[in-house]
Design a protein around this motif. Sequence first.
Motif, PDB file in Angstrom:
ATOM      1  N   TYR A   1       0.842  -1.196   0.000  1.00 42.74           N
ATOM      2  CA  TYR A   1       0.000   0.000   0.000  1.00 42.74           C
ATOM      3  C   TYR A   1       0.876   1.245   0.000  1.00 42.74           C
ATOM      4  CZ  TYR A   1      -3.921  -3.030   1.210  1.00 42.74           C
ATOM      5  OH  TYR A   1      -4.877  -4.010   1.197  1.00 42.74           O
ATOM      6  N   ASP A   2       0.610   2.130  -0.944  1.00 50.05           N
ATOM      7  CA  ASP A   2       1.336   3.394  -1.022  1.00 50.05           C
ATOM      8  C   ASP A   2       0.664   4.415  -0.114  1.00 50.05           C
ATOM      9  OD1 ASP A   2       3.119   2.417  -2.918  1.00 50.05           O
ATOM     10  OD2 ASP A   2       1.850   3.037  -4.587  1.00 50.05           O
ATOM     11  N   TRP A   3       1.483   5.133   0.633  1.00 46.09           N
ATOM     12  CA  TRP A   3       1.020   6.162   1.560  1.00 46.09           C
ATOM     13  C   TRP A   3       1.656   7.492   1.190  1.00 46.09           C
ATOM     14  CZ3 TRP A   3      -2.524   5.469   5.386  1.00 46.09           C
ATOM     15  CH2 TRP A   3      -2.879   4.134   5.679  1.00 46.09           C
ATOM     16  N   ASN A   4       0.889   8.549   1.311  1.00 50.57           N
ATOM     17  CA  ASN A   4       1.367   9.904   1.067  1.00 50.57           C
ATOM     18  C   ASN A   4       1.559  10.631   2.395  1.00 50.57           C
ATOM     19  OD1 ASN A   4       1.192   9.965  -1.874  1.00 50.57           O
ATOM     20  ND2 ASN A   4      -0.989   9.658  -1.494  1.00 50.57           N
ATOM     21  N   ILE A   5       2.363  11.666   2.349  1.00 46.55           N
ATOM     22  CA  ILE A   5       2.595  12.523   3.515  1.00 46.55           C
ATOM     23  C   ILE A   5       2.246  13.946   3.101  1.00 46.55           C
ATOM     24  CG2 ILE A   5       4.291  13.343   5.194  1.00 46.55           C
ATOM     25  CD1 ILE A   5       6.018  10.867   4.154  1.00 46.55           C
ATOM     26  N   VAL A   6       1.383  14.590   3.894  1.00 42.07           N
ATOM     27  CA  VAL A   6       0.973  15.959   3.601  1.00 42.07           C
ATOM     28  C   VAL A   6       1.128  16.782   4.873  1.00 42.07           C
ATOM     29  CG1 VAL A   6      -0.973  17.443   2.958  1.00 42.07           C
ATOM     30  CG2 VAL A   6      -0.659  15.233   1.814  1.00 42.07           C
ATOM     31  N   PHE A   7       1.803  17.920   4.757  1.00 40.40           N
ATOM     32  CA  PHE A   7       1.892  18.862   5.870  1.00 40.40           C
ATOM     33  C   PHE A   7       0.770  19.883   5.720  1.00 40.40           C
ATOM     34  CE2 PHE A   7       6.017  16.965   6.125  1.00 40.40           C
ATOM     35  CZ  PHE A   7       6.297  16.979   7.476  1.00 40.40           C
ATOM     36  N   CYS A   8       0.061  20.113   6.814  1.00 40.98           N
ATOM     37  CA  CYS A   8      -1.123  20.987   6.817  1.00 40.98           C
ATOM     38  C   CYS A   8      -0.920  22.137   7.793  1.00 40.98           C
ATOM     39  CB  CYS A   8      -2.352  20.208   7.287  1.00 40.98           C
ATOM     40  SG  CYS A   8      -2.651  18.710   6.370  1.00 40.98           S
ATOM     41  N   ARG A   9      -1.639  23.214   7.527  1.00 42.39           N
ATOM     42  CA  ARG A   9      -1.643  24.326   8.478  1.00 42.39           C
ATOM     43  C   ARG A   9      -2.286  23.878   9.777  1.00 42.39           C
ATOM     44  NH1 ARG A   9      -4.259  29.389   5.844  1.00 42.39           N
ATOM     45  NH2 ARG A   9      -4.916  29.402   8.007  1.00 42.39           N
ATOM     46  N   ARG A  10      -1.753  24.375  10.868  1.00 42.68           N
ATOM     47  CA  ARG A  10      -2.308  24.053  12.180  1.00 42.68           C
ATOM     48  C   ARG A  10      -3.798  24.359  12.203  1.00 42.68           C
ATOM     49  NH1 ARG A  10      -0.164  27.485  17.008  1.00 42.68           N
ATOM     50  NH2 ARG A  10      -1.705  28.898  16.192  1.00 42.68           N
TER      51      ARG A  10
END
Length: 105
Positions: A7-16
Motif C-alpha cells: 500500500y502506497d502512503w502519502n505525507i501531507v503537511f497541513c496548516r495548524r
Amino acid sequence: MFTINGYDWNIVFCRRGSEELRRSDGSITVGVTDWNDRTVYLSDMLKGAFLRKVFIHEVCHCAVFSYGISLSLEQEEFLCDFVASYGDEIFRIVDDLFMVLKRVA
C-alpha cells in the motif's frame, strides 16, 4: 511517499487547525492517518524530535491498516504511542546485541 505491505502512503503537511487534522472524535490534533486516502497528515508546526515522534506514531497506524490488524481504537493508540516512545531504545538494544551475537557465531 512510502509503501507498507503493497500500500502506497502519502505525507501531507497541513496548516495548524486544518480539517485534515481533525480526529474521528472531532478534536484537532497534530497528526492524522487516513486509511481512505492513504495519507498521513502532519501539522506544519511540528519540528525536530516531536515531529519525528508524531511521524513514527502515524506510520505505526499505517502499518496497522496496511496489514489488516484489528485493534480497538484504544489498543491501536497504545501500540502507536509505545512504538513512538520506546521503539528507538528497543531497536538500539537489539542492534547492539545482534552485533555481539554475529561476532560470537
